[in-house]
Design an enzyme around this catalytic site. Structure first.
Site, PDB file in Angstrom:
ATOM      1  N   ASP A  89      14.065 -32.651 105.548  1.00  0.00           N
ATOM      2  CA  ASP A  89      15.521 -32.535 105.403  1.00  0.00           C
ATOM      3  C   ASP A  89      15.996 -31.086 105.350  1.00  0.00           C
ATOM      4  OD1 ASP A  89      15.604 -35.348 105.212  1.00  0.00           O
ATOM      5  OD2 ASP A  89      15.086 -35.214 103.098  1.00  0.00           O
ATOM      6  N   LYS A 119      16.375 -29.540 110.463  1.00  0.00           N
ATOM      7  CA  LYS A 119      15.644 -29.255 111.711  1.00  0.00           C
ATOM      8  C   LYS A 119      16.419 -29.715 112.945  1.00  0.00           C
ATOM      9  CE  LYS A 119      12.045 -31.550 110.135  1.00  0.00           C
ATOM     10  NZ  LYS A 119      12.337 -31.633 108.704  1.00  0.00           N
ATOM     11  N   GLY A 166      15.037 -38.499 109.881  1.00  0.00           N
ATOM     12  CA  GLY A 166      16.469 -38.643 110.145  1.00  0.00           C
ATOM     13  C   GLY A 166      17.025 -37.278 110.475  1.00  0.00           C
ATOM     14  N   HIS A 167      17.248 -37.014 111.758  1.00  0.00           N
ATOM     15  CA  HIS A 167      17.749 -35.702 112.168  1.00  0.00           C
ATOM     16  C   HIS A 167      19.234 -35.806 112.507  1.00  0.00           C
ATOM     17  CE1 HIS A 167      13.439 -34.274 113.310  1.00  0.00           C
ATOM     18  NE2 HIS A 167      13.640 -34.347 112.022  1.00  0.00           N
ATOM     19  N   GLN A 217       9.706 -34.486 108.979  1.00  0.00           N
ATOM     20  CA  GLN A 217       9.312 -34.269 107.570  1.00  0.00           C
ATOM     21  C   GLN A 217       9.044 -32.771 107.324  1.00  0.00           C
ATOM     22  OE1 GLN A 217       7.361 -37.131 109.158  1.00  0.00           O
ATOM     23  NE2 GLN A 217       9.247 -38.198 108.740  1.00  0.00           N
TER      24      GLN A 217
HETATM   25  P1  IMP Z   1       6.960 -42.603 104.415  1.00  0.00           P
HETATM   26  O1  IMP Z   1       6.882 -41.504 105.405  1.00  0.00           O
HETATM   27  O2  IMP Z   1       8.067 -43.590 104.676  1.00  0.00           O
HETATM   28  O3  IMP Z   1       5.638 -43.279 104.188  1.00  0.00           O
HETATM   29  O4  IMP Z   1       7.343 -41.953 102.983  1.00  0.00           O
HETATM   30  C1  IMP Z   1       6.464 -41.075 102.306  1.00  0.00           C
HETATM   31  C2  IMP Z   1       7.252 -39.976 101.610  1.00  0.00           C
HETATM   32  O5  IMP Z   1       7.803 -39.107 102.578  1.00  0.00           O
HETATM   33  C3  IMP Z   1       8.421 -40.467 100.758  1.00  0.00           C
HETATM   34  O6  IMP Z   1       8.560 -39.607  99.649  1.00  0.00           O
HETATM   35  C4  IMP Z   1       9.612 -40.295 101.680  1.00  0.00           C
HETATM   36  O7  IMP Z   1      10.820 -40.146 100.980  1.00  0.00           O
HETATM   37  C5  IMP Z   1       9.211 -39.014 102.394  1.00  0.00           C
HETATM   38  N1  IMP Z   1       9.817 -38.873 103.723  1.00  0.00           N
HETATM   39  C6  IMP Z   1       9.467 -39.509 104.860  1.00  0.00           C
HETATM   40  N2  IMP Z   1      10.229 -39.095 105.880  1.00  0.00           N
HETATM   41  C7  IMP Z   1      11.057 -38.168 105.388  1.00  0.00           C
HETATM   42  C8  IMP Z   1      12.045 -37.328 106.001  1.00  0.00           C
HETATM   43  O8  IMP Z   1      12.328 -37.354 107.206  1.00  0.00           O
HETATM   44  N3  IMP Z   1      12.699 -36.482 105.135  1.00  0.00           N
HETATM   45  C9  IMP Z   1      12.386 -36.399 103.825  1.00  0.00           C
HETATM   46  N4  IMP Z   1      11.472 -37.138 103.233  1.00  0.00           N
HETATM   47  C10 IMP Z   1      10.799 -38.016 104.013  1.00  0.00           C
END
Ligand code: IMP
Length: 429
Positions: free
Chosen positions: A13, A16, A40-41, A223
């Site tokens: 977040d 990017k 989520g971009h 991420q």
């Molecule tokens: P997962 O990727 O859904 O398995 O989540 C694992 C961890 O990564 C959790 O803490 C999510 O909130 C975090 N996470 C996954 N994708 C994002 C992203 O695009 N932005 C911020 N946090 C993310």
């Protein structure tokens, strides 16, 4: 323009999508190499706001070709939905979106397993996932029980999928969760296979041929470093390599073809989900960052945890990724803060840490060592170069550069495409 990897240097977040959108003008190709629709971009162009989850941000520039690489896990239902959404906004995807035949599928049982695990976990064990099935899909990939985009087009796909659904239904039922309907799901996926067929290709070859023709490629990370499965705050991480190295394995490009790594970093820090976060704020300053920065998840809508800039994390990110320069985002969100703090090190049980410890338990117990900087309490959203920023904002940026050993080459002072400027002396073109 140089082949570039762009990664998030905190917990995701960092903004990017917007930076990618700005620098895409310099690249003919944009490639996603890891993660899935957990990302989520958000990109704002004029009055139009786009939130992309799986599609590379380059899709918003008509002359740019986009690849979803082999390292990504793809929910075909989500992919189709996102293609339909952008097409409805006037963006064409045919002949400019290419999806790797080697990318693994997120199938309907994966999000159910993800949600069931999170639901059953005790407080300490919760990861706070996006429940999109990311972890279970990567687990199947590593266990060699996954199905890939290319399998969608195989004659025995229906039989393979039905077998996997039945196997996973045993697991789901044992956990007290509802099973997946076999015939209905197979029929739905077979239908989707036909719709997605034109997009599925050998992207590794396509990409390397483009590189050999001298076309320039941007690798778009999702991420961030602290969510990387190897370097992040394990186990409170995502299931892929969000660091620069992930671009080579996740897209099939040789390491020596990468010429530049950009780290995207916010002027403060946020995190969604569970896990240690040393500079987290539980006070009015944190609430102000959340409000002014609109810090709510683009994928799940969850409020983000907010805190001060952590130079320990930034140094660690610079080291692992070999960052050439920062894209420093959301500087305007600090406009109302009277005092701005920077964590320069941590302390834990009388020991000082200059780098991020591996143990989540130790990191959770770390107290940041702060430096206090005066805020500027001035609106910076109209700045078009460093000289337009108030003195304390320039001092703050310069301190971040010194503490991290990396210069800021791009600075962003608002969500729109045009509220970004390049520091020419830092960014070699
Ligand atoms: P997962 O990727 O859904 O398995 O989540 C694992 C961890 O990564 C959790 O803490 C999510 O909130 C975090 N996470 C996954 N994708 C994002 C992203 O695009 N932005 C911020 N946090 C993310």
């Amino acid at each position: 323009m140089a082949n570039t990897i762009l990664i998030g240097a905190q917990w995701g977040d960092e903004g990017k999508g917007k930076i990618i959108d700005v620098i895409t003008t310099e690249h003919q190709w944009v490639v996603r190499f890891q993660g899935g629709n957990n990302a989520g971009h958000t990109v704002e162009i004029g009055e139009q706001r786009y939130v992309l989850h799986l599609l590379p941000s380059g899709i918003l520039r008509p002359d740019c070709s986009c690849i979803i690489g082999n390292g990504v896990v793809i929910d075909p239902i989500a992919l189709k939905k996102e293609i339909d959404e952008v097409e409805a906004q006037g963006i064409t995807t045919r002949d400019r979106l290419f999806v790797s035949d080697r990318a693994h599928l997120i199938l309907p049982y994966h999000p159910l397993i993800d949600a069931s695990r999170e639901g059953r976990a005790q407080h300490q064990e919760k990861i706070g996932t996006t429940k999109r099935g990311i972890g279970p899909a990567y687990a199947d990939k590593a266990s060699r029980t996954g199905l890939r985009m290319g399998d969608l087009l195989e004659p025995d796909f229906a039989a393979s999928l039905a077998k996997r659904i039945r196997e996973n239904n045993v697991l789901l039922e044992a956990q007290g969760a509802a099973p997946v309907a076999v015939d209905e799901t197979v029929a739905r996926l077979e239908e989707l296979a036909q719709v997605l067929r034109p997009y599925i290709v050998d992207t590794v070859r396509l990409l390397n041929e483009a590189d050999q023709r001298g076309e320039s490629i941007l690798f778009e990370g999702a991420q961030g470093v602290m969510l990387d499965i190897d370097y992040g705050t394990y186990p409170y991480v995502t299931s892929s390599n969000a660091t620069a190295g992930g671009a080579c394995t996740g897209a099939g490009i040789p390491p020596h073809r990468i010429e530049r790594v950009i780290g995207v970093i916010k002027g403060y820090t946020t995190r969604v989900g569970e896990g240690p976060f040393p500079t987290e704020l539980h006070d009015v300053a944190g609430d102000m960052l959340r409000k002014d920065g609109n810090e709510f998840g683009a994928t799940t809508g969850r409020p983000r945890r907010c805190g001060w800039f952590d130079a320990v994390v930034a140094r660690y990110a610079a080291m692992i990724n070999g960052i050439d320069f920062w894209a420093l985002t959301k500087m305007d969100v600090l406009d109302r803060q009277p005092v701005i703090r920077i964590a320069v090190a941590y302390e834990f049980e009388g020991r000082r840490f200059e780098s991020v410890p591996a143990s989540a338990r130790v990191l959770a117990g770390c107290t940041p060592v702060y430096e206090d900087w005066p805020g500027w309490e001035t609106d910076t959203t109209g700045a078009t170069c460093l000289a337009d920023l108030p003195g304390p904002a320039r001092d703050y940026i310069s301190r971040l550069e010194t503490l991290t050993g990396v210069r800021a080459g791009i600075v962003s002072v608002g969500p729109r495409r045009d509220s970004t400027f390049v520091v020419d002396e830092v960014v070699r073109r």
